[in-house]
Design a protein around this motif. Sequence first.
Motif, PDB file in Angstrom:
ATOM      1  N   LEU A 219     -31.032  14.676-135.045  1.00  0.00           N
ATOM      2  CA  LEU A 219     -31.986  13.585-135.192  1.00  0.00           C
ATOM      3  C   LEU A 219     -31.575  12.643-136.328  1.00  0.00           C
ATOM      4  O   LEU A 219     -31.780  11.423-136.238  1.00  0.00           O
ATOM      5  CB  LEU A 219     -33.382  14.144-135.448  1.00  0.00           C
ATOM      6  N   GLY A 220     -30.996  13.201-137.378  1.00  0.00           N
ATOM      7  CA  GLY A 220     -30.503  12.365-138.464  1.00  0.00           C
ATOM      8  C   GLY A 220     -29.384  11.451-138.013  1.00  0.00           C
ATOM      9  O   GLY A 220     -29.334  10.269-138.386  1.00  0.00           O
ATOM     10  N   THR A 221     -28.487  11.983-137.196  1.00  0.00           N
ATOM     11  CA  THR A 221     -27.405  11.164-136.656  1.00  0.00           C
ATOM     12  C   THR A 221     -27.959  10.054-135.787  1.00  0.00           C
ATOM     13  O   THR A 221     -27.509   8.898-135.853  1.00  0.00           O
ATOM     14  CB  THR A 221     -26.433  12.042-135.849  1.00  0.00           C
ATOM     15  N   GLU A 222     -28.946  10.365-134.963  1.00  0.00           N
ATOM     16  CA  GLU A 222     -29.570   9.344-134.121  1.00  0.00           C
ATOM     17  C   GLU A 222     -30.218   8.259-134.973  1.00  0.00           C
ATOM     18  O   GLU A 222     -30.139   7.062-134.648  1.00  0.00           O
ATOM     19  CB  GLU A 222     -30.620   9.988-133.212  1.00  0.00           C
ATOM     20  N   ALA A 223     -30.850   8.657-136.077  1.00  0.00           N
ATOM     21  CA  ALA A 223     -31.483   7.678-136.958  1.00  0.00           C
ATOM     22  C   ALA A 223     -30.454   6.721-137.537  1.00  0.00           C
ATOM     23  O   ALA A 223     -30.712   5.520-137.684  1.00  0.00           O
ATOM     24  CB  ALA A 223     -32.240   8.391-138.083  1.00  0.00           C
ATOM     25  N   LEU A 224     -29.271   7.242-137.859  1.00  0.00           N
ATOM     26  CA  LEU A 224     -28.208   6.382-138.378  1.00  0.00           C
ATOM     27  C   LEU A 224     -27.690   5.424-137.312  1.00  0.00           C
ATOM     28  O   LEU A 224     -27.501   4.236-137.562  1.00  0.00           O
ATOM     29  CB  LEU A 224     -27.045   7.233-138.889  1.00  0.00           C
ATOM     30  N   ILE A 225     -27.462   5.936-136.131  1.00  0.00           N
ATOM     31  CA  ILE A 225     -26.871   5.136-135.063  1.00  0.00           C
ATOM     32  C   ILE A 225     -27.809   4.019-134.624  1.00  0.00           C
ATOM     33  O   ILE A 225     -27.360   2.936-134.231  1.00  0.00           O
ATOM     34  CB  ILE A 225     -26.482   6.040-133.871  1.00  0.00           C
ATOM     35  N   THR A 226     -29.101   4.271-134.687  1.00  0.00           N
ATOM     36  CA  THR A 226     -30.068   3.268-134.228  1.00  0.00           C
ATOM     37  C   THR A 226     -30.361   2.207-135.279  1.00  0.00           C
ATOM     38  O   THR A 226     -31.173   1.324-135.049  1.00  0.00           O
ATOM     39  CB  THR A 226     -31.384   3.935-133.804  1.00  0.00           C
ATOM     40  N   THR A 227     -29.737   2.309-136.449  1.00  0.00           N
ATOM     41  CA  THR A 227     -29.858   1.254-137.454  1.00  0.00           C
ATOM     42  C   THR A 227     -28.571   0.442-137.454  1.00  0.00           C
ATOM     43  O   THR A 227     -27.594   0.790-136.790  1.00  0.00           O
ATOM     44  CB  THR A 227     -30.085   1.835-138.859  1.00  0.00           C
ATOM     45  N   ASP A 228     -28.579  -0.624-138.216  1.00  0.00           N
ATOM     46  CA  ASP A 228     -27.386  -1.466-138.270  1.00  0.00           C
ATOM     47  C   ASP A 228     -26.487  -1.090-139.438  1.00  0.00           C
ATOM     48  O   ASP A 228     -25.489  -1.773-139.700  1.00  0.00           O
ATOM     49  CB  ASP A 228     -27.766  -2.949-138.392  1.00  0.00           C
TER      50      ASP A 228
ATOM     51  N   LEU B 294     -20.639   9.180-142.550  1.00  0.00           N
ATOM     52  CA  LEU B 294     -21.816  10.047-142.458  1.00  0.00           C
ATOM     53  C   LEU B 294     -21.913  10.812-141.143  1.00  0.00           C
ATOM     54  O   LEU B 294     -22.109  12.030-141.151  1.00  0.00           O
ATOM     55  CB  LEU B 294     -23.088   9.233-142.714  1.00  0.00           C
ATOM     56  N   PRO B 295     -21.815  10.157-139.957  1.00  0.00           N
ATOM     57  CA  PRO B 295     -21.905  10.930-138.713  1.00  0.00           C
ATOM     58  C   PRO B 295     -20.868  12.045-138.599  1.00  0.00           C
ATOM     59  O   PRO B 295     -21.221  13.172-138.194  1.00  0.00           O
ATOM     60  CB  PRO B 295     -21.730   9.861-137.627  1.00  0.00           C
ATOM     61  N   PRO B 296     -19.568  11.816-138.941  1.00  0.00           N
ATOM     62  CA  PRO B 296     -18.629  12.947-138.891  1.00  0.00           C
ATOM     63  C   PRO B 296     -19.027  14.087-139.823  1.00  0.00           C
ATOM     64  O   PRO B 296     -18.872  15.269-139.470  1.00  0.00           O
ATOM     65  CB  PRO B 296     -17.302  12.310-139.334  1.00  0.00           C
ATOM     66  N   ALA B 297     -19.542  13.755-141.007  1.00  0.00           N
ATOM     67  CA  ALA B 297     -19.971  14.810-141.928  1.00  0.00           C
ATOM     68  C   ALA B 297     -21.127  15.613-141.349  1.00  0.00           C
ATOM     69  O   ALA B 297     -21.165  16.848-141.458  1.00  0.00           O
ATOM     70  CB  ALA B 297     -20.372  14.189-143.268  1.00  0.00           C
TER      71      ALA B 297
ATOM     72  N   GLY C  19     -34.028  12.138-141.998  1.00  0.00           N
ATOM     73  CA  GLY C  19     -33.631  10.855-141.427  1.00  0.00           C
ATOM     74  C   GLY C  19     -33.830   9.713-142.401  1.00  0.00           C
ATOM     75  O   GLY C  19     -32.978   8.817-142.515  1.00  0.00           O
ATOM     76  N   SER C  20     -34.935   9.737-143.129  1.00  0.00           N
ATOM     77  CA  SER C  20     -35.201   8.685-144.108  1.00  0.00           C
ATOM     78  C   SER C  20     -34.159   8.706-145.222  1.00  0.00           C
ATOM     79  O   SER C  20     -33.688   7.656-145.677  1.00  0.00           O
ATOM     80  CB  SER C  20     -36.595   8.857-144.706  1.00  0.00           C
ATOM     81  N   PHE C  21     -33.790   9.910-145.659  1.00  0.00           N
ATOM     82  CA  PHE C  21     -32.760  10.021-146.691  1.00  0.00           C
ATOM     83  C   PHE C  21     -31.436   9.461-146.202  1.00  0.00           C
ATOM     84  O   PHE C  21     -30.736   8.749-146.931  1.00  0.00           O
ATOM     85  CB  PHE C  21     -32.589  11.484-147.105  1.00  0.00           C
ATOM     86  N   LEU C  22     -31.059   9.759-144.959  1.00  0.00           N
ATOM     87  CA  LEU C  22     -29.777   9.293-144.435  1.00  0.00           C
ATOM     88  C   LEU C  22     -29.715   7.773-144.335  1.00  0.00           C
ATOM     89  O   LEU C  22     -28.713   7.156-144.702  1.00  0.00           O
ATOM     90  CB  LEU C  22     -29.504   9.915-143.069  1.00  0.00           C
ATOM     91  N   THR C  23     -30.774   7.163-143.828  1.00  0.00           N
ATOM     92  CA  THR C  23     -30.755   5.706-143.703  1.00  0.00           C
ATOM     93  C   THR C  23     -30.763   5.050-145.082  1.00  0.00           C
ATOM     94  O   THR C  23     -30.114   4.015-145.287  1.00  0.00           O
ATOM     95  CB  THR C  23     -31.939   5.205-142.862  1.00  0.00           C
ATOM     96  N   TRP C  24     -31.463   5.659-146.040  1.00  0.00           N
ATOM     97  CA  TRP C  24     -31.427   5.157-147.415  1.00  0.00           C
ATOM     98  C   TRP C  24     -30.016   5.292-147.987  1.00  0.00           C
ATOM     99  O   TRP C  24     -29.489   4.356-148.611  1.00  0.00           O
ATOM    100  CB  TRP C  24     -32.422   5.927-148.276  1.00  0.00           C
ATOM    101  N   THR C  25     -29.372   6.445-147.767  1.00  0.00           N
ATOM    102  CA  THR C  25     -28.015   6.661-148.259  1.00  0.00           C
ATOM    103  C   THR C  25     -27.056   5.648-147.664  1.00  0.00           C
ATOM    104  O   THR C  25     -26.175   5.119-148.358  1.00  0.00           O
ATOM    105  CB  THR C  25     -27.548   8.090-147.915  1.00  0.00           C
ATOM    106  N   ALA C  26     -27.206   5.355-146.372  1.00  0.00           N
ATOM    107  CA  ALA C  26     -26.339   4.368-145.730  1.00  0.00           C
ATOM    108  C   ALA C  26     -26.487   3.007-146.398  1.00  0.00           C
ATOM    109  O   ALA C  26     -25.493   2.308-146.638  1.00  0.00           O
ATOM    110  CB  ALA C  26     -26.662   4.277-144.238  1.00  0.00           C
ATOM    111  N   ARG C  27     -27.713   2.625-146.706  1.00  0.00           N
ATOM    112  CA  ARG C  27     -27.930   1.339-147.377  1.00  0.00           C
ATOM    113  C   ARG C  27     -27.258   1.316-148.750  1.00  0.00           C
ATOM    114  O   ARG C  27     -26.657   0.306-149.148  1.00  0.00           O
ATOM    115  CB  ARG C  27     -29.426   1.053-147.525  1.00  0.00           C
ATOM    116  N   ILE C  28     -27.373   2.430-149.479  1.00  0.00           N
ATOM    117  CA  ILE C  28     -26.763   2.504-150.805  1.00  0.00           C
ATOM    118  C   ILE C  28     -25.239   2.407-150.697  1.00  0.00           C
ATOM    119  O   ILE C  28     -24.581   1.697-151.466  1.00  0.00           O
ATOM    120  CB  ILE C  28     -27.159   3.814-151.511  1.00  0.00           C
ATOM    121  N   LEU C  29     -24.667   3.105-149.719  1.00  0.00           N
ATOM    122  CA  LEU C  29     -23.217   3.074-149.548  1.00  0.00           C
ATOM    123  C   LEU C  29     -22.735   1.677-149.194  1.00  0.00           C
ATOM    124  O   LEU C  29     -21.733   1.193-149.731  1.00  0.00           O
ATOM    125  CB  LEU C  29     -22.799   4.079-148.471  1.00  0.00           C
ATOM    126  N   VAL C  30     -23.444   1.039-148.272  1.00  0.00           N
ATOM    127  CA  VAL C  30     -23.064  -0.311-147.866  1.00  0.00           C
ATOM    128  C   VAL C  30     -23.109  -1.265-149.062  1.00  0.00           C
ATOM    129  O   VAL C  30     -22.219  -2.103-149.250  1.00  0.00           O
ATOM    130  CB  VAL C  30     -23.982  -0.810-146.734  1.00  0.00           C
TER     131      VAL C  30
END
Length: 367
Positions: free
Chosen positions: A349-358, A326-329, A306-317
């Motif tokens: 749980l990783g998908t939930e971590a992404l959805i619960t962030t902005d 990310l969620p479809p993947a 989950g921490s990796f996914l939220t970090w990756t989302a920040r990098i992508l943004v």
Amino acid sequence: MRTRTGAPPRSPDNARLKLLAEQLWSTVSARDEYSATEVVTRALEEGVDAESVLLDVIAVVQGQVGEEWAANRISVAQEHAATAINERAVAALAAHPVARTSPSRGRITVACVDGEWHALPARLLAEVLRLRGWQVDYLGAQVPTPHLISHLHTTRADAVALSSSIATRLPAAHAAITACQAIGVPVLVGGAAFGSDGRYARLLGADAWAPDARSATDRLARGPLPRPQFDHQPMDDLPHLADQEYTMVVRSRDTLVRTVFTALEDAFPAMRAYDDTQRERTAEDLAHIVEFLATALYLGDETVFGSFLTWTARILVARGVPAQSLPPALALLARELKDFPRAVRILELGTEALITTDHITAAGNHV
């Protein structure tokens, strides 16, 4: 400059160190290695102790390099150039007469685990240990475990200090820890991979953990690490590995990446407009996702994923790339791994971590 007891010298005031860090950052960001080494050597000659220059100046600047890369304000090439200049600055400090010491303590081997290319933290530790009077064998980046063990057989080290910055190297770190302990050499570990609180150091059976180079050196100065009494196998540390999910995901990594990449174009239509570079980076991101999933399976800890996914989302943004992919993947990956309950749970749980962030919402502005 050292005290007779080998204790760390008194640090200069924070304002002085901050100014030095700003000066070093200016030279590093300009890719001027000669001026960078001048900042370091001049500080030594003006009486700033070498340990403070290493940890409160060079290490601080290296942290800023990472932050600038994450924010997409410097490129990968610029990040590599900046790191190389910081490494040159460390070398200049180590060679300066003011920083030279004679060994008065035991012998420590410092190395990065196999697959770990981020060597500067380990190099900083090696130099601080030398300043404090240790004889140090610094082996550098990406040291295969068999070579590490061969080295230990010939040196009679009092301890090994292992460094790892990326969580996906933790299975290799576990192998190295176990191998060192099997020949009676205790292991101190450090680096971001082991968690901010050292949780993965404890999980993987390390003899000691330290959050930074100064703490690691202080720990070794308090007394020798106890010689390990090795009487177990790695599986004893991580009994959940008996389900073979980790092994199967690792073995099928390439197939998983290809399959999900092919299906992602239908699940995420925006991908059809990607150019070749974007498609290549998407494949790389998928490979990293599978690697971190495997690591979470190895550790039995979904939070690392989950921490990796939220970090990756920040990098992508930060790079203007839609993190909405990310969620479809993850859903496609879960479909491929439907017979692996732990893997599916981690993906959910990783998908939930992404959805619960902005991050997903913010990414929508870049589609």
